[in-house]
Design a protein around this motif. Structure first.
Motif, PDB file in Angstrom:
ATOM      1  N   ALA A  80      -7.677   0.109 -10.198  1.00 55.59           N
ATOM      2  CA  ALA A  80      -6.908  -1.082 -10.572  1.00 55.59           C
ATOM      3  C   ALA A  80      -5.547  -1.087  -9.896  1.00 55.59           C
ATOM      4  CB  ALA A  80      -6.753  -1.140 -12.087  1.00 55.59           C
ATOM      5  N   VAL A  81      -4.946   0.096  -9.699  1.00 54.69           N
ATOM      6  CA  VAL A  81      -3.674   0.181  -8.986  1.00 54.69           C
ATOM      7  C   VAL A  81      -3.831  -0.352  -7.565  1.00 54.69           C
ATOM      8  CG1 VAL A  81      -1.954   1.766  -8.029  1.00 54.69           C
ATOM      9  CG2 VAL A  81      -2.818   2.107 -10.356  1.00 54.69           C
ATOM     10  N   LEU A  82      -4.946  -0.007  -6.920  1.00 51.16           N
ATOM     11  CA  LEU A  82      -5.166  -0.391  -5.524  1.00 51.16           C
ATOM     12  C   LEU A  82      -5.646  -1.829  -5.382  1.00 51.16           C
ATOM     13  CD1 LEU A  82      -6.974   2.875  -4.326  1.00 51.16           C
ATOM     14  CD2 LEU A  82      -4.564   2.259  -4.004  1.00 51.16           C
ATOM     15  N   ASP A  92       0.810  -1.223   0.000  1.00 52.85           N
ATOM     16  CA  ASP A  92       0.000   0.000   0.000  1.00 52.85           C
ATOM     17  C   ASP A  92       0.842   1.271   0.000  1.00 52.85           C
ATOM     18  OD1 ASP A  92      -2.440  -1.412   0.065  1.00 52.85           O
ATOM     19  OD2 ASP A  92      -2.201  -1.729   2.221  1.00 52.85           O
ATOM     20  N   GLN A  93       2.166   1.143   0.022  1.00 54.33           N
ATOM     21  CA  GLN A  93       3.033   2.311  -0.010  1.00 54.33           C
ATOM     22  C   GLN A  93       3.434   2.579  -1.461  1.00 54.33           C
ATOM     23  OE1 GLN A  93       6.258   1.994   2.798  1.00 54.33           O
ATOM     24  NE2 GLN A  93       4.953   1.020   4.336  1.00 54.33           N
ATOM     25  N   LEU A  94       2.943   3.677  -1.989  1.00 61.08           N
ATOM     26  CA  LEU A  94       3.107   3.963  -3.408  1.00 61.08           C
ATOM     27  C   LEU A  94       3.972   5.199  -3.630  1.00 61.08           C
ATOM     28  CD1 LEU A  94      -0.635   3.621  -4.577  1.00 61.08           C
ATOM     29  CD2 LEU A  94       1.091   1.814  -4.383  1.00 61.08           C
ATOM     30  N   LEU A  95       4.723   5.166  -4.714  1.00 61.11           N
ATOM     31  CA  LEU A  95       5.358   6.372  -5.236  1.00 61.11           C
ATOM     32  C   LEU A  95       4.642   6.697  -6.547  1.00 61.11           C
ATOM     33  CD1 LEU A  95       7.526   8.579  -5.243  1.00 61.11           C
ATOM     34  CD2 LEU A  95       8.963   7.023  -6.588  1.00 61.11           C
ATOM     35  N   GLY A 128      -6.740   5.548  -0.676  1.00 53.67           N
ATOM     36  CA  GLY A 128      -6.651   4.100  -0.497  1.00 53.67           C
ATOM     37  C   GLY A 128      -5.273   3.583  -0.175  1.00 53.67           C
ATOM     38  N   SER A 129      -4.274   4.462  -0.015  1.00 57.22           N
ATOM     39  CA  SER A 129      -2.917   3.997   0.228  1.00 57.22           C
ATOM     40  C   SER A 129      -2.092   5.103   0.863  1.00 57.22           C
ATOM     41  CB  SER A 129      -2.256   3.571  -1.084  1.00 57.22           C
ATOM     42  OG  SER A 129      -2.041   4.707  -1.908  1.00 57.22           O
ATOM     43  N   ALA A 130      -0.865   4.734   1.262  1.00 58.27           N
ATOM     44  CA  ALA A 130       0.107   5.737   1.719  1.00 58.27           C
ATOM     45  C   ALA A 130       0.900   6.155   0.491  1.00 58.27           C
ATOM     46  CB  ALA A 130       1.012   5.147   2.782  1.00 58.27           C
ATOM     47  N   ALA A 131       0.380   7.130  -0.229  1.00 59.82           N
ATOM     48  CA  ALA A 131       0.951   7.514  -1.515  1.00 59.82           C
ATOM     49  C   ALA A 131       1.818   8.760  -1.373  1.00 59.82           C
ATOM     50  CB  ALA A 131      -0.161   7.774  -2.534  1.00 59.82           C
ATOM     51  N   LYS A 132       3.022   8.664  -1.905  1.00 59.67           N
ATOM     52  CA  LYS A 132       3.898   9.824  -2.008  1.00 59.67           C
ATOM     53  C   LYS A 132       3.825  10.333  -3.438  1.00 59.67           C
ATOM     54  CE  LYS A 132       8.709  11.326  -1.552  1.00 59.67           C
ATOM     55  NZ  LYS A 132      10.097  10.914  -1.214  1.00 59.67           N
ATOM     56  N   ILE A 133       3.470  11.611  -3.610  1.00 54.63           N
ATOM     57  CA  ILE A 133       3.269  12.189  -4.930  1.00 54.63           C
ATOM     58  C   ILE A 133       4.549  12.884  -5.387  1.00 54.63           C
ATOM     59  CG2 ILE A 133       1.855  13.704  -6.355  1.00 54.63           C
ATOM     60  CD1 ILE A 133       0.334  11.357  -5.149  1.00 54.63           C
TER      61      ILE A 133
END
Length: 282
Positions: A115-117, A5-8, A33-38
């Motif tokens: 779909a990514v999640l 769930d950790q996304l870049l 939906g995630s711990a996303a870093k933009i």
């Protein structure tokens, strides 16, 4: 929260300029939906630096086919392509997302972000050339128009100029007397030597209209079209070599060349792409 769930999320600058609203929606869905870093790179160099510093985060590219190719090419050259699945949220003009559609990625912002999640990693084949370039879908070497017949070029010098003037006058008179015959289309062929796993498919003594190579479930499907044959020649191979006079080729969305020789090698299941989970029938 799991590492999955950790996304870049790397948002290509072309996507931001083309459709800022879709980019905003994608950010909202992924961050919810995630711990996303933009990450918002301003150009290719910053784009590459962001990928190099992603750490253990799952990579999500927001952009068109060229952004996807840039990411896959960088990870391949860094020998990190097989480390984790890559995710794509297509944002761009419709013609610039043909590869994404062919790979099965949803082209709607919300559906692609979901779909990514919720999707799953699908292993995919890759074509790698001898200059470390990559092809995800299809490689094409189309012929360019050539002059039809030896009289296409005008003679040089004063005599050639005078002859051209008289030819023009005679053509004008004939045109006034009777309709001019239709002009034949320019021939679109070139001379290429095409080898598939060492087997010669076409040599320099035979004109070729088109050469295509695409990934096809563990093999490369090679198609050679020749004006002398009604049906194209097709075969499956692992290694394809094309050589001859200087030619350009289109690898997915990128045009490369001119080159005199290039070899492409199939790498089965060399990378993975996150795609929607399809429910079984029934």
């Amino acid at each position: 929260m799991s590492a999955h769930d950790q996304l870049l999320v790397v948002i290509d600058p072309v996507a931001r300029r083309f459709d800022g609203e879709s980019v905003r929606i994608v950010k909202d869905v992924l961050c919810a939906g995630s711990a996303a870093k933009i990450c918002l790179p301003d150009g290719p160099e910053e784009f590459s630096r962001a990928l190099a510093r992603r750490g253990s985060r799952r990579l999500v590219v927001v952009g068109d086919d060229r952004a996807l190719l840039r990411a896959v090419g960088f990870l391949h050259r860094a020998r990190e392509l097989a480390d984790d699945a890559l995710s794509l949220v297509p944002v761009g003009a419709a013609p610039s997302m043909e590869l994404a559609r062919a790979l099965g990625v949803p082209t709607g912002a919300v559906a692609a972000a979901r779909a990514v999640l919720d999707g799953a990693a699908h292993p995919l084949d890759l074509l790698v050339d001898d200059s470390d370039g990559v092809v995800l879908g299809e490689l094409r070497i189309p012929a360019t128009p050539t002059a039809a017949g030896p009289g296409a070029a005008a003679a040089g010098g004063p005599a050639g100029v005078a002859g051209s003037v008289w030819d023009t006058c005679r053509s004008l008179v004939r045109t006034l007397v009777r309709p001019a015959p239709p002009v034949p289309p320019l021939a679109r062929t070139h001379r290429l030597r095409v080898e598939a796993d060492g087997v010669l498919l076409s040599d320099l003594d035979e004109p070729v209209e088109d050469v295509r190579v695409r990934t096809a479930e563990g093999a490369a499907e090679v198609t050679v079209r020749r004006p002398s044959a009604e049906e194209p020649l097709r075969t499956l191979a692992k290694v394809v070599t094309v050589s001859g006079p200087s030619f350009r080729y289109r690898a997915d969305a990128v045009i490369t060349g001119p080159v005199r020789q290039r070899t492409w090698t199939l790498r089965p299941k060399a990378w993975s792409l996150t795609l929607p989970v399809v429910a079984p029938p029934g």
